[in-house]
Design an enzyme around this catalytic site. Structure first.
Site, short mmCIF file in Angstrom:
data_model
loop_
_atom_site.label_atom_id
_atom_site.label_comp_id
_atom_site.label_asym_id
_atom_site.label_seq_id
_atom_site.Cartn_x
_atom_site.Cartn_y
_atom_site.Cartn_z
N ASN A 103 -9.80 -2.07 -6.69
CA ASN A 103 -8.94 -1.55 -7.56
C ASN A 103 -10.01 -0.83 -8.93
O ASN A 103 -9.21 -0.46 -9.94
CB ASN A 103 -8.05 -1.81 -7.80
CG ASN A 103 -7.13 -1.88 -6.20
OD1 ASN A 103 -5.88 -2.60 -6.13
ND2 ASN A 103 -7.16 -0.52 -5.49
N ASP B 56 0.87 -1.52 0.26
CA ASP B 56 -0.38 -0.04 0.01
C ASP B 56 1.21 1.80 -0.22
O ASP B 56 1.99 1.19 0.46
CB ASP B 56 -0.59 0.28 0.98
CG ASP B 56 -2.48 0.83 1.37
OD1 ASP B 56 -1.86 1.31 -0.04
OD2 ASP B 56 -2.84 1.26 2.44
#
Ligand code: FPP
Length: 254
Positions: free
Chosen positions: A69, A21
Site C-alpha cells: 500500500n 478490502d
C-alpha cells in the site's frame, strides 16, 4: 443477541484476522473519493471489532496497511494515516474501559511520525489490558516479517543451531504473542492472502465475502463466524481420527 446457538458459541474461533478490502470500490460505486470509502471502512472497523469482543473472540487482527500500500498516491496514504490517528485517539477511552490491548505488526518506521507516535502511545497505554487483543497490521508484509525473523534467528544463534522447529521459529515472528489465526476473512470477493500472515495462516480457515469492507457489518461478520463453526478442521488428520480425539490441537508433524 446474535444469531449464534450454544453449539456455535462453543466452536468459535479464538483469533480472527481480517483483510479489509474494497473501500475504494465501495466509494467509487457511490461517485465518491477513495478516502470516503476508507472513512466508512474505519466506522466498520469499530462495529466489527466490538461485535467480535462482545461475542467473546479474544484476538482480532486487521490488515490496515500493507507494505504494498506504500505505492498508493501520497494523498491517500496520508489520509489513511490521519484516519488511523483519529481512530486511536477516539477509541482509547473505550479500549481502556473494555480492557482491550492494542498491538501492531509491521514496520512502524515506515509510517509518518504522527501516525507512528499515535500507535506507539496507544500500545503503551493499553499494554496492561488483558481481556481483548486488537492487533493492527501496519506497513506489514509477511515476507518481510519472515526475512526479519530469519535474520534475527541467525544473529542470535550464530547459525549454530540445527534443531530449529516451528515453535522456536515462531517466537521470532512479530506475532509471537498471538495464537495462529483460526479464521481469516477477506472482503470484496478476492481469493488471496496478499502477503498477510503467510506462515501463521497454515491451518486457518478462509472465508471470502463478496461484500466490500464498509458493507461487511455485524450481520455479515456473524454469518462468517457461523460458517466457520460448521467446518471440520482436520489439521492433516482423517475425520475418523478426529471423532475419537479432541479437536483443534495441532498435531506434531501434520
Ligand atoms: C482496502 O481497500 C483497504 C485498505 C487498503 C485500507 C484499510 C484501512 C482502513 C479500513 C482504515 C484504517 C484502519 C484502522 C484500523 C483505523 P482498497 O482501498 O484496497 O479498496 P479497492 O481494492 O476497492 O481499491
Amino acid at each position: 443477541m446474535y444469531d449464534l446457538t450454544p453449539e456455535d458459541l462453543e466452536r468459535l474461533p479464538r483469533h480472527v484476522a481480517v483483510i479489509m478490502d474494497g473501500n475504494g470500490r465501495w466509494a467509487r460505486s457511490r461517485g465518491k473519493p477513495r478516502l470516503f470509502g476508507h472513512r466508512n471502512g474505519v466506522e466498520n472497523v469499530k462495529s466489527v471489532v466490538n461485535t467480535a469482543f462482545e461475542i467473546g473472540i479474544p484476538y482480532v487482527t486487521l490488515y490496515a496497511f500493507s507494505t504494498e500500500n506504500q505505492n498508493r498516491p501520497g494523498e491517500e496514504k496520508s489520509g489513511l494515516m490521519r484516519l488511523l490517528q483519529e481512530f486511536l485517539k477516539r477509541e482509547l477511552k473505550t479500549m481502556m474501559g473494555d480492557e482491550v490491548r492494542l498491538r501492531a505488526i509491521g514496520d512502524l518506521n515506515g509510517l509518518p511520525e504522527f501516525a507512528r507516535n499515535a500507535v506507539m502511545e496507544t500500545i503503551e497505554k493499553t499494554k496492561a489490558n488483558k481481556k481483548w487483543n486488537l492487533t493492527l497490521a501496519l506497513n506489514y508484509g509477511s515476507r518481510q516479517e519472515i526475512l526479519q525473523a530469519v535474520q534475527s534467528y541467525a544473529r542470535k544463534t550464530n547459525g549454530m543451531e540445527d534443531d530449529l522447529n516451528w515453535e522456536t521459529f515462531s517466537n521470532y515472528l512479530q506475532t509471537r504473542e498471538l495464537p495462529d489465526p483460526d479464521l481469516i476473512i477477506r472482503t470484496s470477493g478476492e481469493f488471496r492472502l496478499s502477503n498477510f500472515l503467510l506462515l501463521q495462516a497454515a491451518y486457518a480457515e478462509i472465508f471470502v465475502s463478496p461484500l466490500h469492507w464498509p458493507d461487511f457489518g455485524k450481520v455479515a461478520f456473524v454469518d462468517a463466524l457461523k460458517n466457520y463453526t460448521h467446518r471440520e478442521r482436520r489439521f492433516g488428520k482423517t475425520g475418523d481420527q478426529l471423532a475419537t480425539a479432541s479437536t483443534n490441537l495441532l498435531p506434531e508433524n501434520s
